[in-house]
Design an enzyme around this catalytic site. Structure first.
Site, PDB file in Angstrom:
ATOM      1  N   LYS A 111      45.386  47.920  88.045  1.00 54.52           N
ATOM      2  CA  LYS A 111      45.501  48.708  87.901  1.00 54.52           C
ATOM      3  C   LYS A 111      45.864  49.965  88.980  1.00 54.52           C
ATOM      4  O   LYS A 111      46.581  51.061  88.831  1.00 54.52           O
ATOM      5  CB  LYS A 111      47.363  49.010  86.167  1.00 54.52           C
ATOM      6  CG  LYS A 111      47.662  47.706  85.744  1.00 54.52           C
ATOM      7  CD  LYS A 111      48.755  48.498  84.582  1.00 54.52           C
ATOM      8  CE  LYS A 111      49.639  47.638  84.953  1.00 54.52           C
ATOM      9  NZ  LYS A 111      50.673  48.289  83.200  1.00 54.52           N
ATOM     10  N   LYS A 193      51.840  37.969  89.161  1.00 49.86           N
ATOM     11  CA  LYS A 193      52.678  37.691  88.636  1.00 49.86           C
ATOM     12  C   LYS A 193      54.282  37.889  88.970  1.00 49.86           C
ATOM     13  O   LYS A 193      53.530  39.890  89.353  1.00 49.86           O
ATOM     14  CB  LYS A 193      52.164  37.798  87.867  1.00 49.86           C
ATOM     15  CG  LYS A 193      51.580  39.460  87.224  1.00 49.86           C
ATOM     16  CD  LYS A 193      51.479  39.199  85.379  1.00 49.86           C
ATOM     17  CE  LYS A 193      51.484  40.114  85.230  1.00 49.86           C
ATOM     18  NZ  LYS A 193      52.259  40.495  84.045  1.00 49.86           N
ATOM     19  N   LYS A 196      57.268  44.070  86.046  1.00 52.99           N
ATOM     20  CA  LYS A 196      58.191  44.973  85.667  1.00 52.99           C
ATOM     21  C   LYS A 196      57.930  46.248  86.456  1.00 52.99           C
ATOM     22  O   LYS A 196      58.582  46.851  87.201  1.00 52.99           O
ATOM     23  CB  LYS A 196      58.057  45.355  84.368  1.00 52.99           C
ATOM     24  CG  LYS A 196      58.888  44.613  83.037  1.00 52.99           C
ATOM     25  CD  LYS A 196      59.014  45.391  81.857  1.00 52.99           C
ATOM     26  CE  LYS A 196      58.490  45.160  80.601  1.00 52.99           C
ATOM     27  NZ  LYS A 196      57.213  45.463  80.461  1.00 52.99           N
TER      28      LYS A 196
END
Ligand code: AQP
Length: 325
Positions: A111, A193, A196
Site C-alpha cells: 500500500k 488479488k 476494492k
C-alpha cells in the site's frame, strides 16, 4: 461454543472476492460457532475516505452481510467504532508490538509503494488494530482470505507475548482459510488479488453490479494465450475464472474444464457471466429490499449485545497490566 470473528472494511464496493474468500465461509460457520461479524470502519480510515461515502458504505456493507445470508438471530453484526474498546486495546497492544513486526507486513509494503510521504500512522498500525478486534472477543477462529493470514499471525504473536508477560488473558486465534477462493485475482490483472481499492472497476465484479455490467466486465476479463479452457500455473487468468465458476455452481474445477472441452473462450465467458448474474440476483433482491434504518437498528443491537464481552476483556487486560479501572 467457540467464538469466530471477522470483518470487512467499508472502503469500497464489496466484490465477488470478498464473498468467495470470506463471507461464504462465514455462512457455513453460523450454526456451529458464536459468530461476530464487524464492519471495520476504523480500518477503512487508515487511507483517506470521503466522510459521506464512509457513512453510506458502512450501511452498505452491513446490508451485504444480511443479503448474503448472515442471520442476525444467529450471528452478531455491528460497527467497529461503536465499541470503543477496539481502539483502547489496540493502544495497549501497541506497547508490546515491535516496529520491525509491522514493517514486514506485505499489505503495508504494497500500500505504501510510491506514496511514502502520505502514509498515515494508522495504516502502519492497521495490523495491531486487527489483533485488538480479534483478541477483544477471545475469538478462536478468524475466517479470512489469504491476504489476511500474515495479520493473524501477528495477532497470535501478540496474544502469546501478552499472556507470557502478564497473565493468560487471551485465546490464541487461528486463521480459517478456504482451500478454494482464498485468493480471487483481479479480472484485469490475474497476477494481483481482486481488491476494492483497485484503480479500475474492471478489476472486480461488485456484488451490486447490474447484469449488463457483469456481462461487460467478464467479456473484457483477461484470458491467457491458447484456446483451451484449462486451469494451471501458466494459465492464471483462466484458473481464476474457472475457480469463480466452480465455486458459484458448487462443482470442482476439473468438471467445469470437462464441460468446456472444445468450446471457445467466448462461450465459457458468456456462461460464466450468466452464472454470476444468477447467483447475485437473489442477493441483490434482498439487498434492495433492506431499509437503512432497520439495518442501523440491527447494528446498534449487535453492539449492545457484545459490549459486555469487550468490557470484561478490557477489565482483565487492565488489571493484569496494573492499570487502575
Ligand atoms: N481477492 C480476494 N480473494 C479472496 N478473499 C479476499 N478478501 C479480500 N480480497 C479478496 C477477503 O475479504 C475480507 C475483507 O477484506 P477487505 O475489507 O480488506 O477487502 P479488500 O477487497 O482487500 O479491500 P481493499 O480496500 O481493496 O483493501 P486491500 O487493498 O488492502 O486489499 C478479508 O477476509 C479478505 O481476506
Amino acid at each position: 461454543m467457540e467464538r469466530v470473528f471477522s470483518g470487512v472494511q467499508p472502503s469500497g464496493v464489496l466484490h465477488i472476492g470478498n464473498y468467495l474468500g470470506a463471507i461464504k465461509n462465514w455462512l457455513e460457520l453460523q450454526n456451529d460457532y458464536q459468530c461476530i461479524f464487524c464492519v471495520v470502519d476504523l480500518h477503512a480510515i487508515t487511507v483517506p475516505q470521503e466522510p459521506k461515502e464512509l457513512l453510506a458504505k458502512t450501511i452498505e456493507v452491513a446490508k451485504i452481510y444480511l443479503a448474503a445470508g448472515i442471520d442476525p438471530k444467529k450471528s452478531t453484526i455491528f460497527v467497529q467504532s461503536h465499541i470503543k474498546e477496539h481502539a483502547e486495546l489496540a493502544w495497549l497492544l501497541n506497547t508490546i508490538t515491535r516496529i520491525p513486526e509491522l514493517e514486514r507486513m506485505t499489505q503495508f509494503k504494497d500500500k505504501i509503494r510510491g506514496q511514502k510521504s502520505e502514509v498515515s500512522m494508522g495504516l502502519f498500525d492497521y495490523p495491531v488494530l486487527m489483533a485488538a478486534d480479534i483478541l477483544l472477543y477471545k475469538a478462536a477462529k478468524v475466517p479470512v482470505g489469504e491476504d489476511q493470514v500474515q495479520h493473524i499471525e501477528l495477532a497470535r504473536s501478540l496474544a502469546q507475548r501478552f499472556n507470557g508477560r502478564f497473565s493468560e488473558v487471551f485465546i490464541i486465534p487461528k486463521p480459517m482459510v478456504r482451500k478454494e477462493g482464498a485468493r480471487i485475482m483481479g479480472l484485469d490483472d490475474p497476477t494481483k488479488k481482486m481488491a476494492k481499492s483497485a484503480n479500475s472497476a474492471y478489476n472486480y465484479i461488485a456484488l451490486t453490479d447490474s447484469p449488463d455490467t457483469i456481462r461487460e466486465k467478464i467479456k473484457k476479463a483477461m484470458t491467457d494465450s491458447g484456446k483451451e479452457i484449462v486451469s494451471g500455473p501458466d494459465k492464471p487468468a483462466l484458473a481464476n475464472l474457472l475457480t469463480i465458476h466452480s465455486l458459484l455452481v458448487g462443482q470442482p474445477v476439473v468438471e467445469v474444464e470437462q464441460q468446456y472441452q472444445g468450446k471457445s473462450y467466448a462461450e465459457f465467458k458468456n456462461d460464466l457471466a450468466e452464472v454470476i448474474i444468477g447467483f447475485l440476483e437473489p442477493v441483490q433482491k434482498k439487498y434492495n429490499a433492506l431499509d437503512d434504518s432497520e439495518v442501523l437498528k440491527i447494528l446498534r443491537a449487535g453492539a449492545k449485545k457484545i459490549q459486555p464481552i469487550a468490557t470484561k476483556t478490557m477489565a482483565e487486560v487492565k488489571k493484569v497490566m496494573g492499570i487502575i479501572e
